[in-house]
Motif scaffolding. Sequence first.
Motif, PDB file in Angstrom:
ATOM      1  N   GLU A   1       3.588   2.567  -7.965  1.00 22.43           N
ATOM      2  CA  GLU A   1       3.668   1.242  -7.350  1.00 22.43           C
ATOM      3  C   GLU A   1       4.979   1.003  -6.617  1.00 22.43           C
ATOM      4  N   PHE A   2       5.922   1.926  -6.736  1.00 28.38           N
ATOM      5  CA  PHE A   2       7.167   1.802  -5.996  1.00 28.38           C
ATOM      6  C   PHE A   2       7.045   2.295  -4.555  1.00 28.38           C
ATOM      7  N   VAL A   3       5.947   2.925  -4.210  1.00 28.86           N
ATOM      8  CA  VAL A   3       5.723   3.331  -2.820  1.00 28.86           C
ATOM      9  C   VAL A   3       5.679   2.067  -1.960  1.00 28.86           C
ATOM     10  N   PRO A   4       6.397   2.031  -0.825  1.00 31.81           N
ATOM     11  CA  PRO A   4       6.473   0.783  -0.043  1.00 31.81           C
ATOM     12  C   PRO A   4       5.127   0.237   0.418  1.00 31.81           C
ATOM     13  N   THR A   5       4.114   1.092   0.521  1.00 34.57           N
ATOM     14  CA  THR A   5       2.802   0.631   0.975  1.00 34.57           C
ATOM     15  C   THR A   5       1.842   0.349  -0.171  1.00 34.57           C
ATOM     16  N   SER A   6       2.350   0.307  -1.408  1.00 35.79           N
ATOM     17  CA  SER A   6       1.474   0.001  -2.527  1.00 35.79           C
ATOM     18  C   SER A   6       1.045  -1.460  -2.483  1.00 35.79           C
ATOM     19  N   GLU A   7      -0.051  -1.751  -3.144  1.00 37.51           N
ATOM     20  CA  GLU A   7      -0.521  -3.133  -3.217  1.00 37.51           C
ATOM     21  C   GLU A   7       0.491  -4.010  -3.942  1.00 37.51           C
ATOM     22  N   PHE A   8       1.148  -3.467  -4.942  1.00 37.65           N
ATOM     23  CA  PHE A   8       2.149  -4.243  -5.678  1.00 37.65           C
ATOM     24  C   PHE A   8       3.277  -4.707  -4.764  1.00 37.65           C
ATOM     25  N   ILE A   9       3.840  -3.780  -3.987  1.00 42.08           N
ATOM     26  CA  ILE A   9       4.935  -4.129  -3.087  1.00 42.08           C
ATOM     27  C   ILE A   9       4.434  -5.051  -1.982  1.00 42.08           C
ATOM     28  N   ARG A  10       3.223  -4.813  -1.479  1.00 41.55           N
ATOM     29  CA  ARG A  10       2.678  -5.689  -0.444  1.00 41.55           C
ATOM     30  C   ARG A  10       2.603  -7.129  -0.945  1.00 41.55           C
TER      31      ARG A  10
END
Length: 315
Positions: free
Chosen positions: A209-218
Amino acid sequence: MDISTASRWCGLAAAALLFGGLAAPALADPPPATPLPVPRNFLLDASLSALQGGAANAPGTNDWSCKPSPEHPEPVVLVHGLMANRVDNWQTYGPLLANSGYCVFALTYGSADGDPNGFIGGITSMESSAATLDAFVDLVRAATGAPKVALVGHSEGATMPYWYIKLGGGRNKVARMIGLSPAVHGIGGQAGTDTGSSTGSANLPAPLEFVPTSEFIRQLVQGGITVPGVAYTQIMTRYDEVIVPYTSGRIDEPGAANHVVQDYCAQDLADHLSINSDPTASSLVLDALDPEHPRPVECTLVLPAIGVVGTGSGN
Protein backbone atom coordinates in the motif's frame (compact mmCIF):
# COMPACT_ATOMS: atom_id res chain seq x y z
CA MET A 1 6.55 -2.35 -6.77
CA ASP A 2 9.88 -1.98 -8.59
CA ILE A 3 13.03 -3.85 -7.62
CA SER A 4 14.67 -0.89 -5.87
CA THR A 5 11.61 -0.21 -3.76
CA ALA A 6 11.24 -3.89 -2.93
CA SER A 7 14.87 -4.06 -1.86
CA ARG A 8 14.35 -1.15 0.50
CA TRP A 9 11.43 -2.94 2.13
CA CYS A 10 13.51 -6.10 2.43
CA GLY A 11 16.22 -4.09 4.16
CA LEU A 12 13.73 -2.62 6.59
CA ALA A 13 12.22 -6.04 7.22
CA ALA A 14 15.64 -7.47 8.02
CA ALA A 15 16.35 -4.62 10.40
CA ALA A 16 13.03 -5.07 12.13
CA LEU A 17 13.54 -8.80 12.53
CA LEU A 18 17.03 -8.28 13.89
CA PHE A 19 16.21 -5.48 16.28
CA GLY A 20 12.58 -6.15 17.14
CA GLY A 21 11.20 -7.45 20.40
CA LEU A 22 8.16 -9.30 21.58
CA ALA A 23 5.12 -7.19 22.32
CA ALA A 24 4.01 -6.68 25.90
CA PRO A 25 0.82 -6.95 27.90
CA ALA A 26 -1.41 -3.89 28.01
CA LEU A 27 -0.74 -2.99 31.65
CA ALA A 28 2.47 -1.38 32.87
CA ASP A 29 3.99 -0.84 36.28
CA PRO A 30 3.48 2.67 37.70
CA PRO A 31 6.28 5.03 36.66
CA PRO A 32 9.05 5.54 39.23
CA ALA A 33 9.24 8.74 41.25
CA THR A 34 12.59 9.61 39.68
CA PRO A 35 12.88 10.41 35.95
CA LEU A 36 13.28 7.44 33.65
CA PRO A 37 16.51 7.24 31.62
CA VAL A 38 16.00 8.27 27.99
CA PRO A 39 18.23 6.12 25.75
CA ARG A 40 19.59 7.60 22.52
CA ASN A 41 21.36 4.65 20.83
CA PHE A 42 18.75 3.12 18.57
CA LEU A 43 20.35 -0.22 17.67
CA LEU A 44 21.43 -0.99 21.23
CA ASP A 45 18.10 0.07 22.72
CA ALA A 46 16.00 -1.90 20.23
CA SER A 47 18.20 -4.96 20.65
CA LEU A 48 17.95 -4.86 24.44
CA SER A 49 14.19 -4.42 24.26
CA ALA A 50 13.98 -7.77 22.46
CA LEU A 51 15.29 -9.42 25.62
CA GLN A 52 12.35 -8.11 27.64
CA GLY A 53 10.03 -10.55 25.92
CA GLY A 54 6.29 -10.41 26.27
CA ALA A 55 6.22 -9.25 29.88
CA ALA A 56 7.18 -5.63 29.32
CA ASN A 57 6.11 -2.42 27.68
CA ALA A 58 8.37 0.37 26.53
CA PRO A 59 9.34 2.29 29.68
CA GLY A 60 6.84 4.96 30.64
CA THR A 61 3.97 3.61 28.54
CA ASN A 62 0.57 2.03 29.21
CA ASP A 63 -0.04 3.16 32.76
CA TRP A 64 -3.84 2.93 32.53
CA SER A 65 -4.27 4.77 35.84
CA CYS A 66 -2.61 7.90 34.42
CA LYS A 67 -4.78 11.02 34.27
CA PRO A 68 -3.73 13.92 32.02
CA SER A 69 -2.64 17.13 33.72
CA PRO A 70 -4.03 20.57 32.82
CA GLU A 71 -0.63 21.35 31.30
CA HIS A 72 -0.79 18.28 29.03
CA PRO A 73 -4.48 17.44 28.61
CA GLU A 74 -4.06 15.15 25.60
CA PRO A 75 -2.71 11.64 26.22
CA VAL A 76 -0.14 10.59 23.66
CA VAL A 77 -0.62 7.40 21.63
CA LEU A 78 2.55 5.99 20.05
CA VAL A 79 2.07 4.19 16.72
CA HIS A 80 4.95 1.94 15.62
CA GLY A 81 6.27 1.28 12.13
CA LEU A 82 6.29 -1.66 9.74
CA MET A 83 7.31 -4.96 11.35
CA ALA A 84 7.87 -3.28 14.71
CA ASN A 85 5.80 -3.38 17.89
CA ARG A 86 4.89 -1.26 20.89
CA VAL A 87 8.05 -2.26 22.77
CA ASP A 88 10.96 -1.94 20.36
CA ASN A 89 9.84 1.20 18.53
CA TRP A 90 9.46 3.41 21.61
CA GLN A 91 12.40 2.88 23.95
CA THR A 92 13.19 6.60 23.66
CA TYR A 93 9.77 8.21 23.36
CA GLY A 94 8.08 6.27 26.15
CA PRO A 95 10.33 7.59 28.92
CA LEU A 96 10.91 10.96 27.25
CA LEU A 97 7.21 11.79 27.15
CA ALA A 98 6.45 10.28 30.56
CA ASN A 99 9.24 12.37 32.09
CA SER A 100 7.73 15.41 30.38
CA GLY A 101 4.43 14.88 32.16
CA TYR A 102 2.36 13.13 29.50
CA CYS A 103 0.18 10.06 29.83
CA VAL A 104 1.71 7.79 27.20
CA PHE A 105 0.17 4.74 25.56
CA ALA A 106 1.37 2.40 22.83
CA LEU A 107 -0.23 -0.44 20.89
CA THR A 108 0.83 -3.22 18.57
CA TYR A 109 -1.37 -3.36 15.47
CA GLY A 110 -1.46 -5.27 12.20
CA SER A 111 0.10 -8.57 13.28
CA ALA A 112 -0.55 -11.37 10.82
CA ASP A 113 -2.86 -13.28 13.16
CA GLY A 114 -4.44 -10.22 14.74
CA ASP A 115 -2.70 -10.80 18.08
CA PRO A 116 -2.49 -7.46 19.96
CA ASN A 117 0.62 -8.85 21.68
CA GLY A 118 2.12 -10.01 18.39
CA PHE A 119 5.82 -10.37 17.71
CA ILE A 120 5.72 -8.34 14.46
CA GLY A 121 3.12 -5.69 13.67
CA GLY A 122 2.15 -3.48 10.78
CA ILE A 123 1.77 -6.31 8.27
CA THR A 124 -1.94 -6.30 7.45
CA SER A 125 -3.68 -3.61 5.40
CA MET A 126 -3.46 -0.10 6.74
CA GLU A 127 -7.25 0.20 6.54
CA SER A 128 -7.63 -2.68 9.02
CA SER A 129 -4.85 -1.25 11.18
CA ALA A 130 -6.70 2.07 11.26
CA ALA A 131 -9.68 0.25 12.78
CA THR A 132 -7.39 -1.26 15.43
CA LEU A 133 -5.96 2.17 16.17
CA ASP A 134 -9.47 3.61 16.47
CA ALA A 135 -10.45 1.00 19.05
CA PHE A 136 -7.26 1.67 21.02
CA VAL A 137 -7.82 5.42 20.94
CA ASP A 138 -11.29 4.82 22.36
CA LEU A 139 -9.77 2.78 25.20
CA VAL A 140 -7.31 5.57 25.99
CA ARG A 141 -10.04 8.22 25.92
CA ALA A 142 -12.24 6.15 28.21
CA ALA A 143 -9.43 5.44 30.69
CA THR A 144 -8.12 9.00 30.85
CA GLY A 145 -11.34 10.96 30.37
CA ALA A 146 -9.67 12.99 27.61
CA PRO A 147 -11.89 13.88 24.64
CA LYS A 148 -8.97 13.84 22.21
CA VAL A 149 -5.49 12.32 21.96
CA ALA A 150 -2.23 13.23 20.27
CA LEU A 151 -0.69 10.67 17.93
CA VAL A 152 3.07 10.25 17.47
CA GLY A 153 4.00 7.72 14.83
CA HIS A 154 6.97 6.40 12.90
CA SER A 155 7.09 5.20 9.27
CA GLU A 156 3.88 3.21 8.74
CA GLY A 157 2.76 4.66 12.06
CA ALA A 158 3.37 8.07 10.51
CA THR A 159 1.32 7.19 7.43
CA MET A 160 -1.64 4.99 8.38
CA PRO A 161 -2.89 7.42 11.11
CA TYR A 162 -3.32 10.21 8.54
CA TRP A 163 -5.81 7.95 6.74
CA TYR A 164 -7.38 7.09 10.09
CA ILE A 165 -7.93 10.77 10.89
CA LYS A 166 -9.32 11.58 7.44
CA LEU A 167 -11.32 8.44 6.62
CA GLY A 168 -11.24 6.03 9.56
CA GLY A 169 -13.19 7.86 12.23
CA GLY A 170 -10.36 9.74 13.92
CA ARG A 171 -11.05 13.34 12.97
CA ASN A 172 -13.04 14.11 16.14
CA LYS A 173 -10.77 12.05 18.42
CA VAL A 174 -7.32 13.39 17.48
CA ALA A 175 -5.99 16.88 18.29
CA ARG A 176 -2.45 16.46 16.96
CA MET A 177 -0.73 14.15 14.48
CA ILE A 178 3.07 14.05 14.60
CA GLY A 179 4.86 11.85 12.08
CA LEU A 180 8.49 10.70 12.12
CA SER A 181 9.58 9.70 8.59
CA PRO A 182 6.07 9.68 7.12
CA ALA A 183 5.24 8.47 3.60
CA VAL A 184 1.87 10.06 2.98
CA HIS A 185 2.54 10.35 -0.76
CA GLY A 186 3.86 6.82 -1.08
CA ILE A 187 7.36 5.52 -1.72
CA GLY A 188 9.23 5.58 -5.00
CA GLY A 189 7.14 8.21 -6.76
CA GLN A 190 7.07 11.96 -6.95
CA ALA A 191 6.08 13.38 -3.60
CA GLY A 192 3.39 15.97 -3.27
CA THR A 193 1.27 15.03 -6.26
CA ASP A 194 -2.27 13.69 -6.36
CA THR A 195 -2.00 10.15 -7.72
CA GLY A 196 -5.39 10.38 -9.43
CA SER A 197 -6.77 6.96 -10.30
CA SER A 198 -5.57 3.88 -8.50
CA THR A 199 -3.70 0.94 -10.01
CA GLY A 200 -3.99 -1.16 -6.85
CA SER A 201 -6.84 -2.71 -4.92
CA ALA A 202 -7.84 -1.66 -1.43
CA ASN A 203 -6.89 -3.66 1.67
CA LEU A 204 -3.60 -5.01 0.39
CA PRO A 205 -0.83 -6.03 2.81
CA ALA A 206 0.69 -2.86 4.21
CA PRO A 207 4.02 -2.94 2.28
CA LEU A 208 2.14 -2.93 -1.04
CA GLU A 209 0.00 0.00 0.00
CA PHE A 210 3.02 2.30 0.07
CA VAL A 211 3.18 2.25 -3.74
CA PRO A 212 2.15 5.79 -4.83
CA THR A 213 -0.58 4.42 -7.11
CA SER A 214 -2.18 2.19 -4.48
CA GLU A 215 -5.81 2.72 -3.56
CA PHE A 216 -4.74 3.56 -0.01
CA ILE A 217 -2.48 6.42 -1.11
CA ARG A 218 -5.04 7.61 -3.66
CA GLN A 219 -7.71 7.90 -0.97
CA LEU A 220 -5.32 9.62 1.42
CA VAL A 221 -4.07 12.22 -1.06
CA GLN A 222 -7.19 12.91 -3.11
CA GLY A 223 -8.84 16.15 -2.05
CA GLY A 224 -6.16 16.88 0.55
CA ILE A 225 -4.66 14.93 3.43
CA THR A 226 -5.42 17.18 6.39
CA VAL A 227 -8.75 17.84 8.07
CA PRO A 228 -9.72 21.04 9.92
CA GLY A 229 -9.18 21.09 13.65
CA VAL A 230 -6.16 18.76 13.70
CA ALA A 231 -2.58 20.09 13.95
CA TYR A 232 -0.16 18.13 11.75
CA THR A 233 3.63 17.98 12.11
CA GLN A 234 5.89 16.02 9.78
CA ILE A 235 9.54 15.40 10.75
CA MET A 236 11.83 14.08 8.00
CA THR A 237 15.50 13.29 7.49
CA ARG A 238 17.45 13.72 4.27
CA TYR A 239 19.27 10.47 5.02
CA ASP A 240 16.11 8.35 5.01
CA GLU A 241 16.99 5.23 3.02
CA VAL A 242 13.46 3.79 3.18
CA ILE A 243 11.17 6.75 2.50
CA VAL A 244 12.47 7.75 -0.93
CA PRO A 245 12.23 10.57 -1.66
CA TYR A 246 12.19 11.70 1.95
CA THR A 247 9.89 14.55 0.87
CA SER A 248 7.13 11.95 0.44
CA GLY A 249 6.31 12.88 4.03
CA ARG A 250 5.80 16.56 3.31
CA ILE A 251 2.30 18.08 3.50
CA ASP A 252 1.79 21.59 2.13
CA GLU A 253 -1.72 22.21 3.39
CA PRO A 254 -3.34 24.42 6.05
CA GLY A 255 -2.63 23.24 9.58
CA ALA A 256 0.53 21.32 8.60
CA ALA A 257 4.13 22.05 9.62
CA ASN A 258 7.11 20.36 7.97
CA HIS A 259 10.57 19.94 9.49
CA VAL A 260 13.79 18.41 8.17
CA VAL A 261 16.23 17.33 10.88
CA GLN A 262 19.29 18.60 9.00
CA ASP A 263 17.80 22.10 8.71
CA TYR A 264 18.34 22.33 12.47
CA CYS A 265 21.50 20.26 12.88
CA ALA A 266 23.89 19.63 10.01
CA GLN A 267 25.86 17.00 11.95
CA ASP A 268 22.72 14.96 12.56
CA LEU A 269 22.89 12.00 10.16
CA ALA A 270 19.80 10.24 11.47
CA ASP A 271 18.28 7.75 9.04
CA HIS A 272 14.95 5.92 8.97
CA LEU A 273 15.78 3.90 12.09
CA SER A 274 17.74 6.28 14.29
CA ILE A 275 15.23 9.11 13.90
CA ASN A 276 13.39 7.18 16.64
CA SER A 277 16.07 8.13 19.17
CA ASP A 278 17.21 11.40 17.60
CA PRO A 279 17.49 14.44 19.95
CA THR A 280 16.70 16.97 17.21
CA ALA A 281 13.57 15.10 16.19
CA SER A 282 12.43 14.60 19.78
CA SER A 283 12.84 18.33 20.50
CA LEU A 284 10.57 19.01 17.52
CA VAL A 285 8.06 16.44 18.78
CA LEU A 286 7.93 18.07 22.21
CA ASP A 287 7.41 21.47 20.61
CA ALA A 288 4.62 20.10 18.43
CA LEU A 289 2.89 18.62 21.48
CA ASP A 290 3.21 21.85 23.45
CA PRO A 291 3.73 24.73 21.00
CA GLU A 292 3.01 27.35 23.66
CA HIS A 293 6.22 26.39 25.48
CA PRO A 294 8.90 25.96 22.80
CA ARG A 295 12.30 24.71 23.80
CA PRO A 296 15.70 24.93 22.08
CA VAL A 297 16.26 22.21 19.50
CA GLU A 298 19.00 19.88 20.66
CA CYS A 299 21.83 19.33 18.16
CA THR A 300 24.47 16.62 18.43
CA LEU A 301 26.30 14.11 16.26
CA VAL A 302 23.95 11.27 15.32
CA LEU A 303 24.93 8.28 13.17
CA PRO A 304 22.64 6.32 10.85
CA ALA A 305 20.94 3.36 12.58
CA ILE A 306 23.17 3.68 15.66
CA GLY A 307 22.00 7.02 17.03
CA VAL A 308 23.82 9.42 19.34
CA VAL A 309 27.58 9.02 19.61
CA GLY A 310 28.63 8.63 23.24
CA THR A 311 26.69 7.44 26.27
CA GLY A 312 23.42 7.82 24.41
CA SER A 313 21.24 8.48 27.43
CA GLY A 314 19.70 11.62 28.78
CA ASN A 315 16.50 13.47 29.52
